[in-house]
Motif scaffolding. Structure first.
Motif, PDB file in Angstrom:
ATOM      1  N   ASN A   3      16.973  13.588  -9.292  1.00 31.07           N
ATOM      2  CA  ASN A   3      16.104  12.951  -8.484  1.00 31.07           C
ATOM      3  C   ASN A   3      16.176  11.350  -9.004  1.00 31.07           C
ATOM      4  OD1 ASN A   3      15.063  14.759  -6.649  1.00 31.07           O
ATOM      5  ND2 ASN A   3      14.038  15.642  -8.513  1.00 31.07           N
ATOM      6  N   ALA A   4      15.921  10.377  -7.856  1.00 30.98           N
ATOM      7  CA  ALA A   4      16.017   8.967  -8.038  1.00 30.98           C
ATOM      8  C   ALA A   4      14.439   8.887  -8.420  1.00 30.98           C
ATOM      9  CB  ALA A   4      16.030   8.341  -6.749  1.00 30.98           C
ATOM     10  N   ILE A   5      14.346   7.675  -9.116  1.00 33.70           N
ATOM     11  CA  ILE A   5      12.814   6.957  -9.613  1.00 33.70           C
ATOM     12  C   ILE A   5      12.450   6.231  -8.421  1.00 33.70           C
ATOM     13  CG2 ILE A   5      11.782   5.752 -10.945  1.00 33.70           C
ATOM     14  CD1 ILE A   5      13.667   6.527 -13.402  1.00 33.70           C
ATOM     15  N   LEU A   6      11.142   6.507  -7.771  1.00 30.61           N
ATOM     16  CA  LEU A   6      10.948   5.667  -6.467  1.00 30.61           C
ATOM     17  C   LEU A   6      10.476   4.518  -6.884  1.00 30.61           C
ATOM     18  CD1 LEU A   6       9.379   8.918  -4.868  1.00 30.61           C
ATOM     19  CD2 LEU A   6      11.337   7.818  -4.443  1.00 30.61           C
ATOM     20  N   ASP A   7      10.428   3.714  -6.201  1.00 29.91           N
ATOM     21  CA  ASP A   7      10.174   2.203  -6.153  1.00 29.91           C
ATOM     22  C   ASP A   7       8.461   1.991  -5.640  1.00 29.91           C
ATOM     23  OD1 ASP A   7       9.282  -0.411  -5.440  1.00 29.91           O
ATOM     24  OD2 ASP A   7      11.388  -0.882  -5.318  1.00 29.91           O
ATOM     25  N   PRO A   8       7.423   1.672  -6.405  1.00 28.83           N
ATOM     26  CA  PRO A   8       6.332   1.473  -6.226  1.00 28.83           C
ATOM     27  C   PRO A   8       5.659   0.212  -5.700  1.00 28.83           C
ATOM     28  CG  PRO A   8       6.361   0.912  -8.602  1.00 28.83           C
ATOM     29  CD  PRO A   8       7.770   0.834  -7.983  1.00 28.83           C
ATOM     30  N   THR A   9       6.703  -0.287  -4.989  1.00 26.58           N
ATOM     31  CA  THR A   9       6.269  -1.888  -4.574  1.00 26.58           C
ATOM     32  C   THR A   9       5.963  -1.794  -2.974  1.00 26.58           C
ATOM     33  OG1 THR A   9       8.575  -2.620  -4.376  1.00 26.58           O
ATOM     34  CG2 THR A   9       7.299  -3.124  -6.493  1.00 26.58           C
ATOM     35  N   GLY A  10       6.605  -0.864  -2.315  1.00 22.49           N
ATOM     36  CA  GLY A  10       6.355  -0.704  -0.896  1.00 22.49           C
ATOM     37  C   GLY A  10       7.191  -1.612  -0.052  1.00 22.49           C
ATOM     38  N   SER A  11       6.288  -2.307   0.617  1.00 25.91           N
ATOM     39  CA  SER A  11       7.028  -3.251   1.424  1.00 25.91           C
ATOM     40  C   SER A  11       7.188  -4.594   0.470  1.00 25.91           C
ATOM     41  CB  SER A  11       6.188  -3.910   2.659  1.00 25.91           C
ATOM     42  OG  SER A  11       5.048  -4.331   2.252  1.00 25.91           O
ATOM     43  N   VAL A  12       8.395  -4.906  -0.004  1.00 28.46           N
ATOM     44  CA  VAL A  12       8.618  -6.076  -0.966  1.00 28.46           C
ATOM     45  C   VAL A  12       8.641  -7.176  -0.154  1.00 28.46           C
ATOM     46  CG1 VAL A  12       9.418  -4.568  -2.984  1.00 28.46           C
ATOM     47  CG2 VAL A  12      11.156  -5.430  -0.883  1.00 28.46           C
ATOM     48  N   THR A  13       8.901  -7.312   1.119  1.00 32.15           N
ATOM     49  CA  THR A  13       8.983  -8.695   1.777  1.00 32.15           C
ATOM     50  C   THR A  13       7.389  -8.797   2.322  1.00 32.15           C
ATOM     51  OG1 THR A  13       9.940  -7.771   3.590  1.00 32.15           O
ATOM     52  CG2 THR A  13      11.407  -9.130   2.000  1.00 32.15           C
ATOM     53  N   SER A  14       6.905 -10.060   2.083  1.00 32.28           N
ATOM     54  CA  SER A  14       5.747 -10.317   2.672  1.00 32.28           C
ATOM     55  C   SER A  14       5.550 -10.519   4.475  1.00 32.28           C
ATOM     56  CB  SER A  14       5.070 -11.279   1.935  1.00 32.28           C
ATOM     57  OG  SER A  14       4.008 -11.790   2.775  1.00 32.28           O
ATOM     58  N   LYS A  15       4.809  -9.872   4.945  1.00 35.10           N
ATOM     59  CA  LYS A  15       4.585 -10.172   6.182  1.00 35.10           C
ATOM     60  C   LYS A  15       4.323 -11.421   6.702  1.00 35.10           C
ATOM     61  CE  LYS A  15       1.076  -7.484   7.185  1.00 35.10           C
ATOM     62  NZ  LYS A  15      -0.076  -6.660   7.554  1.00 35.10           N
ATOM     63  N   LEU A 137       5.951 -16.817  -0.910  1.00 30.17           N
ATOM     64  CA  LEU A 137       5.371 -15.733   0.083  1.00 30.17           C
ATOM     65  C   LEU A 137       5.264 -15.973   1.375  1.00 30.17           C
ATOM     66  CD1 LEU A 137       2.489 -14.072  -1.909  1.00 30.17           C
ATOM     67  CD2 LEU A 137       4.617 -12.778  -0.997  1.00 30.17           C
TER      68      LEU A 137
ATOM     69  N   TRP B  39       7.560  -2.876 -13.421  1.00 30.90           N
ATOM     70  CA  TRP B  39       6.520  -2.360 -12.560  1.00 30.90           C
ATOM     71  C   TRP B  39       5.231  -1.966 -13.371  1.00 30.90           C
ATOM     72  CZ3 TRP B  39      10.517   2.026 -10.700  1.00 30.90           C
ATOM     73  CH2 TRP B  39      11.173   1.661  -9.804  1.00 30.90           C
ATOM     74  N   VAL B  48       8.294   8.514 -11.240  1.00 36.83           N
ATOM     75  CA  VAL B  48       7.841   9.246 -10.039  1.00 36.83           C
ATOM     76  C   VAL B  48       9.046   9.598  -9.274  1.00 36.83           C
ATOM     77  CG1 VAL B  48       6.742   9.483  -7.927  1.00 36.83           C
ATOM     78  CG2 VAL B  48       5.544   8.525  -9.870  1.00 36.83           C
ATOM     79  N   GLY B  75      -0.184 -11.333   2.483  1.00 37.08           N
ATOM     80  CA  GLY B  75       0.572 -10.525   3.724  1.00 37.08           C
ATOM     81  C   GLY B  75       1.259  -8.998   3.062  1.00 37.08           C
ATOM     82  N   ILE B  85       2.615   6.790  -5.056  1.00 39.59           N
ATOM     83  CA  ILE B  85       3.727   6.525  -6.140  1.00 39.59           C
ATOM     84  C   ILE B  85       2.998   6.087  -7.453  1.00 39.59           C
ATOM     85  CG2 ILE B  85       5.931   5.280  -6.647  1.00 39.59           C
ATOM     86  CD1 ILE B  85       6.812   5.631  -3.660  1.00 39.59           C
ATOM     87  N   ASN B 167       1.919  -3.868  -8.312  1.00 35.63           N
ATOM     88  CA  ASN B 167       3.195  -3.467  -7.381  1.00 35.63           C
ATOM     89  C   ASN B 167       3.122  -3.574  -5.744  1.00 35.63           C
ATOM     90  OD1 ASN B 167       4.768  -3.073  -9.905  1.00 35.63           O
ATOM     91  ND2 ASN B 167       3.516  -1.000  -9.793  1.00 35.63           N
TER      92      ASN B 167
END
Lengths: 184, 362
Positions: A3-15, A137, B39, B48, B75, B85, B167
């Motif tokens: 299994n891959a390790i999941l990224d905790p940053t979510g949307s890495v580019t800011s809206k 940002l 992280w 995770v 944003g 996560i 994060n």
């Protein structure tokens, strides 16, 4: 396949940075310009910007309008931005001397520039990383602002005036472009 | 098995684990990978994977894509999935996740957190307060060492919030996070109220959720200071002790302040035995916590105090309160009934005190 390790940053580019933010067109000179002072209410911000304004009146015969930020910690609401854009040819804001207000000063600057108004944000030199990060940002990496030595809040009235005089050339340079054709 | 390293051949290499224990070399590589991605808050993270994420998501009815908090100025949003996560990485068990969601919800309802709190030079820490049956179900510490380590839910749930800030919201130290010194244990402060030994209604009830229902309240705190008073039978003496600690001048940055009283059961029971309700304790302190104009001036706080008192206080002998409503002095009961030691917690900005029920999977 493990299994891959999941990224905790979510949307890495800011809206906030959906598109690259353009820098406003600069006048050749501040002669006769409508200058808005956006005072962030931090200690000594008002006398600092008042003095910058007074010096500009003296040197360039500018017309001043003043308003205080709704909340120093966050960027101004859209309605205020609209009014600022309608009422001013250029805007000076500050003094960004804390974590949230330095970032907010940079953010206000980038937003106002996108709306076509040149801005000189003044922040203390302790907060260069946070102002730079916020500008990036907001889609304006490398955004230019003026700095003054930290701290400002503890300065006496005379020292605040000295600082304002020292930063004046940088403020004028940020707000104007000598290459702009005009009557100046 | 007891590891005795004082004798025997195993001393050099340590005692091997049972053969069915997981592969430590792989675990170490995974932990280092997480560090390399930037992280971590400085401590090791639990890597995770999809199955673990799914176990978290299975504890809630919420859509994984639902946005549960935003920081408008940067944003960035936090979704249920991202929260899960980060909670997993913080060391939470999947069954803690509804409490993580309630805690984050409670915190993000507070203006101070949505504003510049996470970026602030003050470096404030979330203070999470848990009430109701969930405390026992998940094994929260509700007794001695209320602020301290030793219990998984108390330690990992606030850490999950810290990782979400880092994060998901992208607030990194020295960049958008500008804490001058910050608060010790910044992402580790979660107390489960000692409802069993509190003489009063649960804290969540003050925040709008009835007793017996699991709920979480949260705020940001700048620091805390103990009041150790185990030598008097007189409740007023203890209240005066609180009065003096609350009235300290160094932490005053505005004319008004806000503190949470985290009372040990012994102090709370002493007050209750004297017939005092929470409101009585609050009102006693509201009336007395403050300084005269002369004191403010002599202690270098003239510029802080002046705007609140219309400029007419300087050098005067009039008494100026620094608390004006019970909302500025919430009362919580926590810790062991083994000594009369309580804590005055300095709130960053204001605390609405709103309690958020822990969501139940339908």
């Amino acid at each position: 396949m493990p299994n891959a390790i999941l990224d905790p940053t979510g949307s890495v580019t800011s809206k906030a940075a959906a598109t690259a933010a353009p820098r406003a067109h600069r006048p050749a000179s501040l002669k006769g310009a409508r200058v808005g002072l956006l005072i962030n209410t931090k200690q000594n911000a008002r006398p600092f910007l008042d003095e910058v304004g007074r010096l500009l009146e003296e040197k360039y015969d500018v017309t001043l309008t003043k308003r205080t930020k709704v909340n120093y910690a966050v960027p101004e609401p859209e309605a205020v931005i609209k009014e600022l854009v309608a009422d001013n040819d250029v805007i000076i804001t500050g003094v960004g001397d804390c974590g949230s207000c330095s970032a907010a000063a940079a953010a206000d600057g980038v937003v106002l520039e996108s709306a076509g108004v040149p801005v000189a944000a003044i922040i203390t030199d302790s907060f260069i990383p946070t102002a730079d990060a916020m500008a990036a940002l907001r889609g304006a990496p490398g955004y230019k602002y003026a700095t003054t030595a930290h701290p400002v809040a503890v300065l006496t009235e005379d020292k605040v005036k000295e600082r304002a005089a020292q930063v004046l050339d940088d403020v004028v340079a940020l707000l104007t472009d000598p290459q702009t054709a005009g009557d100046a | 098995m007891t590891a005795d390293v004082t004798e025997g051949a195993a001393a050099d290499d340590g005692v091997p684990a049972a053969p069915e224990a997981p592969d430590p070399d792989e675990a170490q590589r995974a932990i280092e990978y997480c560090y390399d991605q930037g992280w971590s808050d400085g401590l090791p993270l639990v890597p995770v994977s999809k199955p673990l994420l799914e176990a978290f998501l299975a504890t809630t009815d919420k859509d994984p894509d639902e946005i549960i908090g935003s920081l408008e100025q940067v944003g960035r949003d936090v979704t249920v999935r991202t929260a899960a996560i980060n909670a997993g990485m913080a060391g939470c068990k999947p069954e803690y996740f509804p409490v993580v969601l309630a805690a984050f919800d409670a915190l993000m309802r507070e203006r101070a957190a949505r504003g510049g709190g996470f970026q602030s030079t003050s470096g404030p820490a979330p203070l999470v307060v848990v009430n109701g049956p969930i405390r026992k179900e998940l094994g929260f510490n509700t007794a001695g060492g209320a602020f301290g380590p030793g219990f998984r839910p108390n330690m990992t749930i606030p850490r999950a919030i810290g990782l979400m800030v880092r994060n998901a919201l992208g607030i990194h130290p020295h960049v958008l996070e500008q804490a001058t010194q910050g608060v010790p244990g910044r992402w580790n402060i979660c107390i489960a109220e000692n409802e069993e030994e509190s003489p009063w209604e649960p804290f969540a009830e003050n925040g709008g959720v009835p007793g017996g229902v699991s709920a979480v309240s949260a705020t940001l705190t700048r620091t805390m200071e103990f009041v150790d008073n185990r030598h008097t039978p007189n409740p007023e003496d203890v209240l005066r002790d609180f009065q003096d600690t609350i009235g300290r001048i160094g932490s005053l940055i505005f004319p008004q302040t806000s503190v949470a009283l985290v009372l040990c059961p012994e102090h709370a029971q002493m007050f209750a035995a004297a017939g005092l309700s929470k409101a009585d304790v609050q009102n006693w302190l509201i009336e007395r916590c403050g300084r005269t104009g002369r004191e403010f001036t002599s202690m270098g706080k003239a510029n802080v105090a002046r705007p609140g008192f219309n400029g007419e206080y300087e050098g005067d002998e009039a008494f100026h309160r620094i608390l004006s409503s019970p909302r500025q002095i919430p009362v919580i009961v926590a810790g062991a009934k083994n000594a009369a030691i309580s804590m005055v917690v300095r709130i960053f900005g204001e605390w609405s005190g709103t309690a958020v029920p822990v969501g139940e999977k339908k």
